[in-house]
Design a protein around this motif. Structure first.
Motif, PDB file in Angstrom:
ATOM      1  N   ALA A  77      19.678   9.439  23.941  1.00  0.00           N
ATOM      2  CA  ALA A  77      20.430  10.552  23.366  1.00  0.00           C
ATOM      3  C   ALA A  77      20.877  11.551  24.430  1.00  0.00           C
ATOM      4  N   GLU A  78      20.037  11.836  25.422  1.00  0.00           N
ATOM      5  CA  GLU A  78      20.411  12.797  26.456  1.00  0.00           C
ATOM      6  C   GLU A  78      21.546  12.263  27.327  1.00  0.00           C
ATOM      7  N   VAL A  79      21.500  10.980  27.625  1.00  0.00           N
ATOM      8  CA  VAL A  79      22.580  10.354  28.401  1.00  0.00           C
ATOM      9  C   VAL A  79      23.885  10.422  27.619  1.00  0.00           C
ATOM     10  N   LEU A  80      23.824  10.105  26.338  1.00  0.00           N
ATOM     11  CA  LEU A  80      25.023  10.140  25.500  1.00  0.00           C
ATOM     12  C   LEU A  80      25.587  11.549  25.384  1.00  0.00           C
ATOM     13  N   ASP A  81      24.720  12.539  25.319  1.00  0.00           N
ATOM     14  CA  ASP A  81      25.184  13.916  25.215  1.00  0.00           C
ATOM     15  C   ASP A  81      26.016  14.297  26.435  1.00  0.00           C
ATOM     16  N   TRP A 123      32.230   0.770  22.827  1.00  0.00           N
ATOM     17  CA  TRP A 123      30.817   0.661  22.482  1.00  0.00           C
ATOM     18  C   TRP A 123      30.385  -0.802  22.444  1.00  0.00           C
ATOM     19  N   LEU A 124      29.427  -1.155  23.282  1.00  0.00           N
ATOM     20  CA  LEU A 124      28.862  -2.498  23.312  1.00  0.00           C
ATOM     21  C   LEU A 124      27.346  -2.382  23.388  1.00  0.00           C
ATOM     22  N   VAL A 125      26.659  -3.009  22.442  1.00  0.00           N
ATOM     23  CA  VAL A 125      25.205  -2.987  22.432  1.00  0.00           C
ATOM     24  C   VAL A 125      24.686  -4.191  23.214  1.00  0.00           C
ATOM     25  N   PRO A 126      23.905  -3.966  24.275  1.00  0.00           N
ATOM     26  CA  PRO A 126      23.335  -5.095  25.013  1.00  0.00           C
ATOM     27  C   PRO A 126      22.236  -5.756  24.195  1.00  0.00           C
ATOM     28  N   PRO A 127      22.156  -7.089  24.202  1.00  0.00           N
ATOM     29  CA  PRO A 127      21.093  -7.754  23.436  1.00  0.00           C
ATOM     30  C   PRO A 127      19.722  -7.394  23.995  1.00  0.00           C
ATOM     31  N   ASP A 128      18.786  -7.130  23.101  1.00  0.00           N
ATOM     32  CA  ASP A 128      17.422  -6.793  23.495  1.00  0.00           C
ATOM     33  C   ASP A 128      16.473  -7.749  22.789  1.00  0.00           C
ATOM     34  N   ALA A 129      16.000  -8.753  23.531  1.00  0.00           N
ATOM     35  CA  ALA A 129      15.167  -9.808  22.953  1.00  0.00           C
ATOM     36  C   ALA A 129      13.762  -9.342  22.625  1.00  0.00           C
ATOM     37  N   ARG A 145      22.149   4.431  16.662  1.00  0.00           N
ATOM     38  CA  ARG A 145      22.000   5.668  15.887  1.00  0.00           C
ATOM     39  C   ARG A 145      22.160   6.936  16.738  1.00  0.00           C
ATOM     40  N   PRO A 146      21.582   7.012  17.954  1.00  0.00           N
ATOM     41  CA  PRO A 146      21.832   8.216  18.771  1.00  0.00           C
ATOM     42  C   PRO A 146      23.310   8.409  19.112  1.00  0.00           C
ATOM     43  N   ALA A 147      24.036   7.299  19.280  1.00  0.00           N
ATOM     44  CA  ALA A 147      25.462   7.409  19.594  1.00  0.00           C
ATOM     45  C   ALA A 147      26.235   7.998  18.428  1.00  0.00           C
ATOM     46  N   VAL A 148      25.883   7.611  17.199  1.00  0.00           N
ATOM     47  CA  VAL A 148      26.575   8.136  16.024  1.00  0.00           C
ATOM     48  C   VAL A 148      26.414   9.652  15.955  1.00  0.00           C
ATOM     49  N   ALA A 167      25.856  11.623  18.527  1.00  0.00           N
ATOM     50  CA  ALA A 167      26.587  12.215  19.648  1.00  0.00           C
ATOM     51  C   ALA A 167      28.099  12.193  19.410  1.00  0.00           C
ATOM     52  N   LEU A 168      28.601  11.151  18.764  1.00  0.00           N
ATOM     53  CA  LEU A 168      30.034  11.097  18.444  1.00  0.00           C
ATOM     54  C   LEU A 168      30.422  12.286  17.578  1.00  0.00           C
ATOM     55  N   ALA A 169      29.599  12.569  16.567  1.00  0.00           N
ATOM     56  CA  ALA A 169      29.890  13.696  15.677  1.00  0.00           C
ATOM     57  C   ALA A 169      29.739  15.032  16.409  1.00  0.00           C
ATOM     58  N   ALA A 170      28.701  15.146  17.215  1.00  0.00           N
ATOM     59  CA  ALA A 170      28.436  16.414  17.903  1.00  0.00           C
ATOM     60  C   ALA A 170      29.563  16.790  18.853  1.00  0.00           C
ATOM     61  N   HIS A 171      30.192  15.781  19.466  1.00  0.00           N
ATOM     62  CA  HIS A 171      31.218  16.056  20.474  1.00  0.00           C
ATOM     63  C   HIS A 171      32.637  15.815  19.962  1.00  0.00           C
ATOM     64  N   GLY A 172      32.775  15.490  18.692  1.00  0.00           N
ATOM     65  CA  GLY A 172      34.108  15.343  18.110  1.00  0.00           C
ATOM     66  C   GLY A 172      34.920  14.204  18.686  1.00  0.00           C
ATOM     67  N   VAL A 173      34.247  13.126  19.084  1.00  0.00           N
ATOM     68  CA  VAL A 173      34.973  11.954  19.597  1.00  0.00           C
ATOM     69  C   VAL A 173      35.802  11.354  18.465  1.00  0.00           C
ATOM     70  N   GLY A 174      37.064  11.072  18.726  1.00  0.00           N
ATOM     71  CA  GLY A 174      37.959  10.645  17.654  1.00  0.00           C
ATOM     72  C   GLY A 174      38.045   9.158  17.420  1.00  0.00           C
TER      73      GLY A 174
END
Length: 297
Positions: A58-62, A73-79, A92-95, A97-104
């Motif tokens: 979340a901090e990186v995304l902010d 947006w690409l999610v890397p596979p995590d086995a 979920r953290p990206a969603v 951050a998208l709202a917080a920063h008004g990404v269109g």
């Protein structure tokens, strides 16, 4: 400002290359989120803003989404995780951050299968479609790249192709399905990121130029490599046992098995190929340019 996640991967790297060529003329600045900046191509150095870290943080995304207009947006596979946690949990953290920063606008990497009877029992694909729904519910304009299976998956078989003339999978040898080069996916993503006149939520299928079966792939590889190549079908239970034996999370492995089973039952066959859904790189061309050097190295 366009933010690119996973910029050193099979899709992100050619996407970054395309945007480095086109973004300046369009007046676009570029920012990447990357764990290891040393892996970025030389052409990117000094030309992109770099945010170091995981795009699941979340901090990186902010930091990364501050001032951003669009995100790839690409999610890397995590086995190590169950599929839902690996896709929606990571996103979920990206969603937020998208709202917080008004990404269109967001362009995401997803899969074929939405709207088919198999979509709710397709393992990793089902989880990917749930991630799309999560992003779509955030209010951004969203385009999910509904991709066929990648040519590049065969690179994992390059040693077996070189040493034994064999590649394996779990689908029927004559099951035809769409296949696509990751560079073609990157080209579609670049177009959408640069021309953001689109609104709302939709899938964008990327299907390659033709449907091919494993037997078709073997025939084309034989011609391109100048040596016999054949396909061997593995049982699904053998695939499960092998992957669990390598230490992968059992729920993640079950997600792979369920995805493979659904693909063998026609999961990817629900979208018609048209000039808008086809992509240009053929398998023979990809073999000559990418697989052949890997096999012969």
């Amino acid at each position: 400002m366009i933010v690119i996640t996973a910029p050193t991967g099979n899709i992100g790297r050619p996407l970054l290359s395309r945007l480095l060529e086109s973004a300046p003329a369009a007046g676009e600045e570029l920012r990447v989120i990357v764990r290891d900046p040393a892996r970025l191509p030389d052409a990117a150095r000094g030309r992109v803003d770099v945010v170091t870290g995981s795009h699941g943080d979340a901090e990186v995304l902010d930091r990364a989404f501050e001032g951003a207009d669009a995100v790839f947006w690409l999610v890397p596979p995590d086995a190590s995780l169950a599929p839902y946690d690996g896709f929606s949990g990571f996103t979920r953290p990206a969603v937020k951050a998208l709202a917080a920063h008004g990404v269109g606008h967001v362009v995401g990497v997803s899969a074929l299968g939405r709207g088919t009877p198999l979509a709710d029992r397709a393992g990793l694909v089902t989880a990917s479609l749930a991630m799309d729904d999560l992003i779509s519910g955030s209010g951004v304009a969203y385009r999910a790249l509904a991709n066929a299976s990648f040519f590049e998956n065969l690179l994992e078989e390059s040693g077996s192709i070189r040493d034994e003339g064999v590649f394996t999978d779990v689908v029927d040898a004559d099951r035809k399905a769409p296949l696509v080069a990751t560079a073609d996916i990157a080209a579609v993503a670049a177009r959408l990121l640069l021309d953001r006149s689109w609104t709302g939520v939709d899938d964008v299928p990327v299907l390659g130029p033709e449907d091919l079966s494993p037997n078709d792939l073997a025939r084309i590889m034989t011609a391109q490599l100048g040596r016999p190549v054949r396909y061997e079908r593995r049982p699904l239970d053998e695939l499960f046992t092998t992957l669990v034996g390598h230490g992968l999370n059992e729920a993640f492995v079950q997600g792979i098995v369920d995805m493979k089973r659904a693909k063998d039952q026609g999961l990817d066959a629900g979208v018609a190929r048209t000039p808008d859904t086809a992509s240009p790189t053929g398998f023979a061309q990809w073999c000559a340019l990418t697989l052949k050097p890997a096999v012969l190295s």
